[in-house]
Design an enzyme around this catalytic site. Sequence first.
Site, PDB file in Angstrom:
ATOM      1  N   SER A 137       5.632   1.274  19.707  1.00 60.91           N
ATOM      2  CA  SER A 137       5.869  -0.042  19.108  1.00 60.91           C
ATOM      3  C   SER A 137       7.013  -0.717  19.852  1.00 60.91           C
ATOM      4  O   SER A 137       7.865  -0.025  20.424  1.00 60.91           O
ATOM      5  CB  SER A 137       6.272   0.125  17.641  1.00 60.91           C
ATOM      6  N   TYR A 150      11.774   2.694  10.626  1.00 65.31           N
ATOM      7  CA  TYR A 150      10.678   2.566  11.600  1.00 65.31           C
ATOM      8  C   TYR A 150      11.259   2.547  13.013  1.00 65.31           C
ATOM      9  O   TYR A 150      10.748   3.213  13.915  1.00 65.31           O
ATOM     10  CB  TYR A 150       9.883   1.298  11.300  1.00 65.31           C
TER      11      TYR A 150
HETATM   12  O1  NJP Z   1      -2.371   1.038  11.646  1.00 62.78           O
HETATM   13  P1  NJP Z   1      -3.390   1.500  10.504  1.00 62.78           P
HETATM   14  P2  NJP Z   1      -2.593   0.257  13.023  1.00 62.78           P
HETATM   15  N1  NJP Z   1      -2.947  12.353   9.740  1.00 62.78           N
HETATM   16  O2  NJP Z   1      -2.554   1.693   9.292  1.00 62.78           O
HETATM   17  C1  NJP Z   1      -3.980   7.405  10.426  1.00 62.78           C
HETATM   18  C2  NJP Z   1       1.424   1.216  15.705  1.00 62.78           C
HETATM   19  N2  NJP Z   1       1.792  -0.198  15.605  1.00 62.78           N
HETATM   20  O3  NJP Z   1      -3.920   0.498  13.585  1.00 62.78           O
HETATM   21  O4  NJP Z   1      -5.564   9.384   7.825  1.00 62.78           O
HETATM   22  C3  NJP Z   1      -3.946  11.772  10.420  1.00 62.78           C
HETATM   23  O5  NJP Z   1      -4.593   0.631  10.450  1.00 62.78           O
HETATM   24  C4  NJP Z   1      -4.739   6.576   9.380  1.00 62.78           C
HETATM   25  O6  NJP Z   1      -5.931   7.234   8.950  1.00 62.78           O
HETATM   26  P3  NJP Z   1      -6.105   8.025   7.555  1.00 62.78           P
HETATM   27  C5  NJP Z   1       1.520   1.962  14.400  1.00 62.78           C
HETATM   28  O7  NJP Z   1       2.827   2.419  14.134  1.00 62.78           O
HETATM   29  C6  NJP Z   1       1.070  -1.069  14.841  1.00 62.78           C
HETATM   30  O8  NJP Z   1      -2.146  -1.117  12.820  1.00 62.78           O
HETATM   31  O9  NJP Z   1      -7.589   8.030   7.355  1.00 62.78           O
HETATM   32  N3  NJP Z   1      -4.081  10.453  10.546  1.00 62.78           N
HETATM   33  C7  NJP Z   1      -5.152   5.374  10.194  1.00 62.78           C
HETATM   34  O10 NJP Z   1      -6.380   5.604  10.861  1.00 62.78           O
HETATM   35  C8  NJP Z   1       0.557   3.099  14.661  1.00 62.78           C
HETATM   36  O11 NJP Z   1       1.164   4.139  15.365  1.00 62.78           O
HETATM   37  C9  NJP Z   1       1.498  -2.401  14.745  1.00 62.78           C
HETATM   38  O12 NJP Z   1      -5.345   7.254   6.524  1.00 62.78           O
HETATM   39  C10 NJP Z   1      -3.174   9.682   9.916  1.00 62.78           C
HETATM   40  C11 NJP Z   1      -4.054   5.244  11.240  1.00 62.78           C
HETATM   41  O13 NJP Z   1      -3.286   6.455  11.207  1.00 62.78           O
HETATM   42  C12 NJP Z   1      -0.518   2.455  15.527  1.00 62.78           C
HETATM   43  O14 NJP Z   1       0.076   1.298  16.100  1.00 62.78           O
HETATM   44  C13 NJP Z   1       2.619  -2.815  15.411  1.00 62.78           C
HETATM   45  C14 NJP Z   1      -2.114  10.222   9.196  1.00 62.78           C
HETATM   46  C15 NJP Z   1      -3.135   4.072  10.956  1.00 62.78           C
HETATM   47  O15 NJP Z   1      -3.884   2.915  11.044  1.00 62.78           O
HETATM   48  C16 NJP Z   1      -1.779   2.056  14.773  1.00 62.78           C
HETATM   49  O16 NJP Z   1      -1.479   0.997  13.906  1.00 62.78           O
HETATM   50  C17 NJP Z   1       3.330  -1.908  16.171  1.00 62.78           C
HETATM   51  C18 NJP Z   1      -2.025  11.616   9.117  1.00 62.78           C
HETATM   52  N4  NJP Z   1      -1.054  12.211   8.417  1.00 62.78           N
HETATM   53  C19 NJP Z   1       2.905  -0.600  16.267  1.00 62.78           C
HETATM   54  N5  NJP Z   1      -1.378   9.194   8.677  1.00 62.78           N
HETATM   55  C20 NJP Z   1       0.790  -3.419  13.922  1.00 62.78           C
HETATM   56  N6  NJP Z   1      -0.378  -3.156  13.386  1.00 62.78           N
HETATM   57  O17 NJP Z   1       1.331  -4.549  13.777  1.00 62.78           O
HETATM   58  C21 NJP Z   1      -1.979   8.054   9.066  1.00 62.78           C
HETATM   59  O18 NJP Z   1       4.423  -2.324  16.781  1.00 62.78           O
HETATM   60  N7  NJP Z   1      -3.053   8.340   9.822  1.00 62.78           N
END
Ligand code: NJP
Length: 262
Positions: A137, A150
Amino acid sequence: MIRRAVVTGASSGIGEATVVALRSAGWDVVGVARRRDRLEALAERTGARYFVADLTVQSEVDALAEYLAETGGVNTLVNNAGGARGLDSIENGGVEDWAWMYEVNVLAVKRVISALLPHLRESVGDGGVADIVTVSSIAGHTAYEGGGGYNAAKFATHAMLEVLRLEVSGEPIRVLEIAPGMVYTEEFSLNRFGGDKERAENVYASVPDPLVADDVARVIVSMLEQPPHVSLDLVVIKPVAQSAPHKVHRGALHVRPQDHRA
Ligand code: NJP
């Protein structure tokens, strides 16, 4: 050489879009997350495989590594799972939120790297490379008020990748980081604000063209498809309207009249 990628956090947002983009580019892909139903639907739609795992649990990460080894190996790891909780000051922020952010953005990434590095090495053929691309990020590079937990987690992610790049020096392994700014995804801000839809929507209100998940996914594929001797170590991707995490222009972009320029 195989072209098989594992994408974490594949059940939504950037991870899901990356699975779609890689599949369109002809890659074999394994999507990983906790929500089976969403992974199943994605697999049906794209022909990707999937593996259900909570990456904060060591035994589940070990099971993922075993599954990958048994089903054809892996030469690319996309560490994308992660997220933010809260926008509170350091004084008032909840320690549990900080612990969750460190677990998912730092320790889970470390776990997956440790478990998969031996398999990535095994996959490298003559003249090829293995890739570890991590979605960090701009919060891992620039501090902002309310970003404390964060920022701390994503700065740690970035530090870990810098160390890893030094540690694999001399090996055909690229350690790549993509640092997005504001990306309009379905769940990121909703999770950050504990399900408060209005607060989540306000993040993107009047921002002209925030990035969408496909924008980040397209760049990830391009980083991976560079010739093997080219390493895009760090790619920062933001919407034009965002100069820094805390400086976002709202309203249409326009050329400033000369007497209003800085
Ligand atoms: O996030 P979101 P984004 N074990 O919430 C998974 C960074 N980023 O696509 O497990 C396994 O839609 C969760 O799946 P589930 C951000 O920090 C974003 O926007 O089924 N998986 C989901 O698929 C992140 O690193 C923005 O709930 C786990 C996924 O993670 C990345 O980009 C800005 C889990 C999260 O999807 C993807 O973001 C920025 C676990 N314990 C950086 N916990 C932004 N969107 O603005 C969660 O600067 N997941």
